[in-house]
Motif scaffolding. Structure first.
Motif, PDB file in Angstrom:
ATOM      1  N   LYS A 184     -76.095 -34.256 -30.415  1.00 62.25           N
ATOM      2  CA  LYS A 184     -76.650 -34.112 -31.758  1.00 62.25           C
ATOM      3  C   LYS A 184     -77.506 -35.323 -32.125  1.00 62.25           C
ATOM      4  O   LYS A 184     -78.595 -35.193 -32.694  1.00 62.25           O
ATOM      5  CB  LYS A 184     -75.513 -33.951 -32.768  1.00 62.25           C
ATOM      6  CG  LYS A 184     -75.971 -33.701 -34.186  1.00 62.25           C
ATOM      7  CD  LYS A 184     -74.771 -33.470 -35.099  1.00 62.25           C
ATOM      8  CE  LYS A 184     -75.232 -33.225 -36.538  1.00 62.25           C
ATOM      9  NZ  LYS A 184     -74.067 -32.995 -37.449  1.00 62.25           N
ATOM     10  N   PHE A 185     -77.029 -36.510 -31.774  1.00 57.32           N
ATOM     11  CA  PHE A 185     -77.725 -37.767 -32.098  1.00 57.32           C
ATOM     12  C   PHE A 185     -79.103 -37.815 -31.445  1.00 57.32           C
ATOM     13  O   PHE A 185     -80.087 -38.251 -32.055  1.00 57.32           O
ATOM     14  CB  PHE A 185     -76.864 -38.940 -31.617  1.00 57.32           C
ATOM     15  CG  PHE A 185     -77.407 -40.310 -31.939  1.00 57.32           C
ATOM     16  CD1 PHE A 185     -77.212 -40.882 -33.182  1.00 57.32           C
ATOM     17  CD2 PHE A 185     -78.100 -41.038 -30.970  1.00 57.32           C
ATOM     18  CE1 PHE A 185     -77.712 -42.151 -33.470  1.00 57.32           C
ATOM     19  CE2 PHE A 185     -78.599 -42.295 -31.257  1.00 57.32           C
ATOM     20  CZ  PHE A 185     -78.402 -42.858 -32.504  1.00 57.32           C
ATOM     21  N   LEU A 186     -79.182 -37.361 -30.195  1.00 58.58           N
ATOM     22  CA  LEU A 186     -80.442 -37.408 -29.448  1.00 58.58           C
ATOM     23  C   LEU A 186     -81.245 -36.106 -29.550  1.00 58.58           C
ATOM     24  O   LEU A 186     -82.338 -36.019 -28.987  1.00 58.58           O
ATOM     25  CB  LEU A 186     -80.162 -37.715 -27.977  1.00 58.58           C
ATOM     26  CG  LEU A 186     -79.547 -39.085 -27.675  1.00 58.58           C
ATOM     27  CD1 LEU A 186     -79.286 -39.228 -26.175  1.00 58.58           C
ATOM     28  CD2 LEU A 186     -80.442 -40.217 -28.163  1.00 58.58           C
ATOM     29  N   LYS A 187     -80.664 -35.125 -30.249  1.00 62.13           N
ATOM     30  CA  LYS A 187     -81.326 -33.816 -30.394  1.00 62.13           C
ATOM     31  C   LYS A 187     -81.654 -33.206 -29.019  1.00 62.13           C
ATOM     32  O   LYS A 187     -82.744 -32.688 -28.780  1.00 62.13           O
ATOM     33  CB  LYS A 187     -82.588 -33.934 -31.248  1.00 62.13           C
ATOM     34  CG  LYS A 187     -82.309 -34.379 -32.686  1.00 62.13           C
ATOM     35  CD  LYS A 187     -83.594 -34.484 -33.481  1.00 62.13           C
ATOM     36  CE  LYS A 187     -83.332 -34.765 -34.957  1.00 62.13           C
ATOM     37  NZ  LYS A 187     -82.588 -36.012 -35.199  1.00 62.13           N
ATOM     38  N   ALA A 188     -80.709 -33.320 -28.116  1.00 59.02           N
ATOM     39  CA  ALA A 188     -80.883 -32.777 -26.759  1.00 59.02           C
ATOM     40  C   ALA A 188     -80.508 -31.303 -26.735  1.00 59.02           C
ATOM     41  O   ALA A 188     -79.597 -30.871 -27.450  1.00 59.02           O
ATOM     42  CB  ALA A 188     -80.006 -33.545 -25.777  1.00 59.02           C
ATOM     43  N   ASP A 189     -81.216 -30.529 -25.923  1.00 62.58           N
ATOM     44  CA  ASP A 189     -80.858 -29.116 -25.808  1.00 62.58           C
ATOM     45  C   ASP A 189     -80.091 -28.799 -24.529  1.00 62.58           C
ATOM     46  O   ASP A 189     -79.398 -27.787 -24.458  1.00 62.58           O
ATOM     47  CB  ASP A 189     -82.083 -28.204 -25.914  1.00 62.58           C
ATOM     48  CG  ASP A 189     -83.346 -28.789 -25.346  1.00 62.58           C
ATOM     49  OD1 ASP A 189     -83.341 -29.207 -24.182  1.00 62.58           O
ATOM     50  OD2 ASP A 189     -84.328 -28.819 -26.091  1.00 62.58           O
ATOM     51  N   THR A 190     -80.193 -29.671 -23.525  1.00 69.21           N
ATOM     52  CA  THR A 190     -79.475 -29.447 -22.268  1.00 69.21           C
ATOM     53  C   THR A 190     -78.826 -30.746 -21.812  1.00 69.21           C
ATOM     54  O   THR A 190     -79.501 -31.778 -21.721  1.00 69.21           O
ATOM     55  CB  THR A 190     -80.418 -28.948 -21.157  1.00 69.21           C
ATOM     56  OG1 THR A 190     -81.067 -27.753 -21.592  1.00 69.21           O
ATOM     57  CG2 THR A 190     -79.639 -28.653 -19.879  1.00 69.21           C
ATOM     58  N   VAL A 191     -77.526 -30.687 -21.530  1.00 75.92           N
ATOM     59  CA  VAL A 191     -76.795 -31.866 -21.060  1.00 75.92           C
ATOM     60  C   VAL A 191     -76.255 -31.615 -19.661  1.00 75.92           C
ATOM     61  O   VAL A 191     -75.538 -30.643 -19.423  1.00 75.92           O
ATOM     62  CB  VAL A 191     -75.627 -32.222 -21.995  1.00 75.92           C
ATOM     63  CG1 VAL A 191     -74.851 -33.418 -21.430  1.00 75.92           C
ATOM     64  CG2 VAL A 191     -76.117 -32.525 -23.394  1.00 75.92           C
ATOM     65  N   ILE A 192     -76.623 -32.500 -18.756  1.00 72.09           N
ATOM     66  CA  ILE A 192     -76.084 -32.499 -17.394  1.00 72.09           C
ATOM     67  C   ILE A 192     -75.042 -33.607 -17.350  1.00 72.09           C
ATOM     68  O   ILE A 192     -75.323 -34.740 -17.767  1.00 72.09           O
ATOM     69  CB  ILE A 192     -77.186 -32.788 -16.356  1.00 72.09           C
ATOM     70  CG1 ILE A 192     -78.354 -31.822 -16.544  1.00 72.09           C
ATOM     71  CG2 ILE A 192     -76.633 -32.705 -14.940  1.00 72.09           C
ATOM     72  CD1 ILE A 192     -79.659 -32.360 -16.027  1.00 72.09           C
ATOM     73  N   CYS A 193     -73.861 -33.301 -16.850  1.00 71.62           N
ATOM     74  CA  CYS A 193     -72.770 -34.278 -16.920  1.00 71.62           C
ATOM     75  C   CYS A 193     -72.024 -34.350 -15.596  1.00 71.62           C
ATOM     76  O   CYS A 193     -71.742 -33.321 -14.973  1.00 71.62           O
ATOM     77  CB  CYS A 193     -71.825 -33.875 -18.044  1.00 71.62           C
ATOM     78  SG  CYS A 193     -70.469 -35.013 -18.284  1.00 71.62           S
ATOM     79  N   ALA A 194     -71.661 -35.570 -15.191  1.00 75.58           N
ATOM     80  CA  ALA A 194     -70.896 -35.776 -13.958  1.00 75.58           C
ATOM     81  C   ALA A 194     -69.666 -36.622 -14.240  1.00 75.58           C
ATOM     82  O   ALA A 194     -69.728 -37.594 -15.000  1.00 75.58           O
ATOM     83  CB  ALA A 194     -71.767 -36.456 -12.904  1.00 75.58           C
ATOM     84  N   GLY A 195     -68.551 -36.240 -13.639  1.00 77.66           N
ATOM     85  CA  GLY A 195     -67.321 -37.009 -13.785  1.00 77.66           C
ATOM     86  C   GLY A 195     -66.353 -36.673 -12.667  1.00 77.66           C
ATOM     87  O   GLY A 195     -66.468 -35.621 -12.037  1.00 77.66           O
TER      88      GLY A 195
END
Length: 249
Positions: A184-195
């Motif tokens: 929300k803070f960065l107004k991103a529409d797609t998040v790629i995440c690794a963990g």
């Protein structure tokens, strides 16, 4: 806009204790001691990517890491997402909100500190990390966790361990809620995440594209785009190759 968020330890960087081959890059030192490395392959790919670390490390521990000589990530999340850094400086509004989120869990955290301080199975200082969560170490971790779960309100706190390392987090302070705030803070529409660990599951669940070791797949329920990496492959190298391909598409 696509953003790439990644856990650090055993996802992107590795302790000096782990054999990742001789072709590696030093990224963390403390008082002259060499602590963590990246493979050269991962380091080269990372140069091409904009990435946002999201780590359970304290602010001080995160600040020891130097990915590159000439620049660091523009944004980073430390303290399990409780602290947001922008150009190396704390975003005060974010940190204040994290403290507010944690308020309802304070009494349980204080109770946890008392239980751990009095427990003979604890061999490390009981710390309140960046005023947000509890950390210590135990040589009898299963016994300690059972005691905590029997005495603390698990609707208010989460109890986790990674080997002998023990954590008590406010229920709403996890990498998943932090990732939602960041999106929300960065107004991103797609998040790629690794963990790579169970503590990363909340953010892997919230991501649009998640990358994780194959052994975590049984814990993930959502049906979005997923990449499960075999334990036979070095996670950071394969993970970054996938991320690079996603950004090129």
């Amino acid at each position: 806009m696509k953003i790439f968020t990644t856990d650090l330890d055993n996802t992107l960087i590795y302790s000096y204790k782990k054999d990742i081959g001789r072709d590696k890059i030093l990224v963390e030192t403390k008082n002259g001691k060499k602590l963590s490395y990246m493979t050269k392959i991962s380091h080269e790919i990372l140069k091409e990517l904009n990435f946002i670390p999201i780590t359970t490390r304290s602010l001080e521990q995160y600040q020891r890491i130097k990915f590159f000589e000439d620049y660091q990530p523009e944004y980073a999340l430390a303290a399990n997402g409780g602290i947001l850094l922008y150009s190396g400086k704390i975003v005060k509004e974010w940190y204040q909100k994290s403290l507010e989120i944690s308020v309802k869990s304070i009494k349980e955290l204080e109770k946890g500190i008392k239980l751990l301080t009095e427990d003979e199975n604890i061999y490390f200082e009981v710390r309140k990390v960046d005023k947000l969560f509890i950390f210590t170490k135990s040589f009898n971790i299963e016994t300690v966790i059972k005691k905590l779960k029997n005495n603390l309100n698990q609707e208010l706190v989460d109890i986790h361990n990674h080997g002998e390392k023990l954590y008590i987090f406010p229920k709403e302070l996890n990498k998943g809620t932090s990732l939602e705030r960041l999106k929300k803070f960065l107004k991103a529409d797609t998040v790629i995440c690794a963990g790579d660990s169970e503590m990363d599951i909340p953010m892997l669940e919230k991501a649009d594209i998640s990358i994780f070791p194959k052994q975590l797949k049984k814990f993930l329920s959502r049906q979005k785009e997923q990449y499960a990496i075999s334990e036979k492959e070095l996670f950071s190298d394969k993970m970054l190759q996938i991320v690079k391909k996603v950004f090129q598409e």
